[in-house]
Design an enzyme around this catalytic site. Sequence first.
Site, mmCIF file in Angstrom:
data_model
loop_
_atom_site.group_PDB
_atom_site.id
_atom_site.type_symbol
_atom_site.label_atom_id
_atom_site.label_comp_id
_atom_site.label_asym_id
_atom_site.label_seq_id
_atom_site.Cartn_x
_atom_site.Cartn_y
_atom_site.Cartn_z
ATOM 1 N N GLY A 26 41.320 -19.422 26.687
ATOM 2 C CA GLY A 26 42.109 -19.001 25.539
ATOM 3 C C GLY A 26 43.389 -19.798 25.516
ATOM 4 O O GLY A 26 43.570 -20.758 26.277
ATOM 5 N N GLY A 27 44.293 -19.405 24.642
ATOM 6 C CA GLY A 27 45.537 -20.132 24.507
ATOM 7 C C GLY A 27 46.419 -20.050 25.733
ATOM 8 O O GLY A 27 47.222 -20.948 25.998
ATOM 9 N N MET A 28 46.288 -18.972 26.494
ATOM 10 C CA MET A 28 47.148 -18.754 27.652
ATOM 11 C C MET A 28 46.511 -19.168 28.971
ATOM 12 O O MET A 28 47.231 -19.434 29.936
ATOM 13 C CB MET A 28 47.533 -17.270 27.746
ATOM 14 N N ALA A 29 45.183 -19.195 29.041
ATOM 15 C CA ALA A 29 44.568 -19.365 30.355
ATOM 16 C C ALA A 29 43.117 -19.824 30.240
ATOM 17 O O ALA A 29 42.501 -19.740 29.179
ATOM 18 C CB ALA A 29 44.632 -18.052 31.131
ATOM 19 N N VAL A 31 39.431 -19.140 32.467
ATOM 20 C CA VAL A 31 38.857 -18.183 33.410
ATOM 21 C C VAL A 31 37.668 -18.821 34.127
ATOM 22 O O VAL A 31 36.793 -19.417 33.485
ATOM 23 C CB VAL A 31 38.408 -16.894 32.697
ATOM 24 N N LYS A 46 41.764 -16.221 36.703
ATOM 25 C CA LYS A 46 42.376 -16.604 35.423
ATOM 26 C C LYS A 46 43.536 -17.545 35.743
ATOM 27 O O LYS A 46 44.558 -17.116 36.297
ATOM 28 C CB LYS A 46 42.852 -15.372 34.660
ATOM 29 N N ASP A 139 46.730 -6.123 23.710
ATOM 30 C CA ASP A 139 45.758 -7.064 23.139
ATOM 31 C C ASP A 139 44.346 -6.488 23.207
ATOM 32 O O ASP A 139 43.407 -7.151 23.643
ATOM 33 C CB ASP A 139 45.837 -8.405 23.865
#
Length: 271
Positions: A26-29, A31, A46, A139
């Site tokens: 995703g945008g943050m991490a 996995v 993650k 979220d």
Amino acid sequence: MTDAPEPLVGDTLADRYRLIAQVGQGGMARVFRADDTALGRTVAVKVLRPGVEGVAGAPERARSEVTLLASLNHPSLVTLFDAHLTGSPEYLVMEFVDGPTLSSRIAEGPLPPAEVAALAAELAEALHVVHASGVVHRDMKPSNVLLAPPHLPGGRPRAKLADFGIALLLDSARLTTPGTIIGTAAYLAPEQVQGGDPAPPADVYALGLVLLEALTGERAYPHTDGVGAALARLTTPPTIPDALGPAWTSLLSRMTATRPEERPTALAVVE
């Protein structure tokens, strides 16, 4: 000082977590499925993406929140095992759930109401545990709900809520810009759209949208691009089909009420 290169499949973190395969991003991490070589178990790692402001100014705060999140225990919460939030790379180590996401299940079509009712009870109970510990998920969405395989033949999957509190960690320890909105646009509560601080009613609202989507197979707010689309939900509640029956329409209408004080608590949803 140059950041360390981003971890790749085959790398081992902290001489312990061997990255086997990337299973999501995703945008943050990103996995990874990984082997915990110390304990001989499969875990999810993650790895937080570089380029977001680090935690140098608040390591103690970050550690205290990790301790809180790791203390939460419920069958419908993905357990946080370990965290490395100083230095590079930064990563979280969690329980690995070998099952699909609710979003991929919804893509196959609406779920039976009885199955959604079971999911609702499990997820609301998990949220109750989270909220009682002072954490807001921020979220809740179908892709953050994992469907764990049943333990018994012929059983149904159990819903497991992933990333609980991780947005809280990222917001408080890494994202220091005032007014930053954490969450996915399609599931933001009206008060979040207005920039209010996330609170438990926002999670209940998002869960209501997730359950509605599971029952109908369609997002309540499919158009989320632009300010206008986000502001629309301030005056337009989601459409809840009468065909779902009075019990569902009553519950979902209350969960997705525009005013947060009119929504039930997570515990009330379970009951």
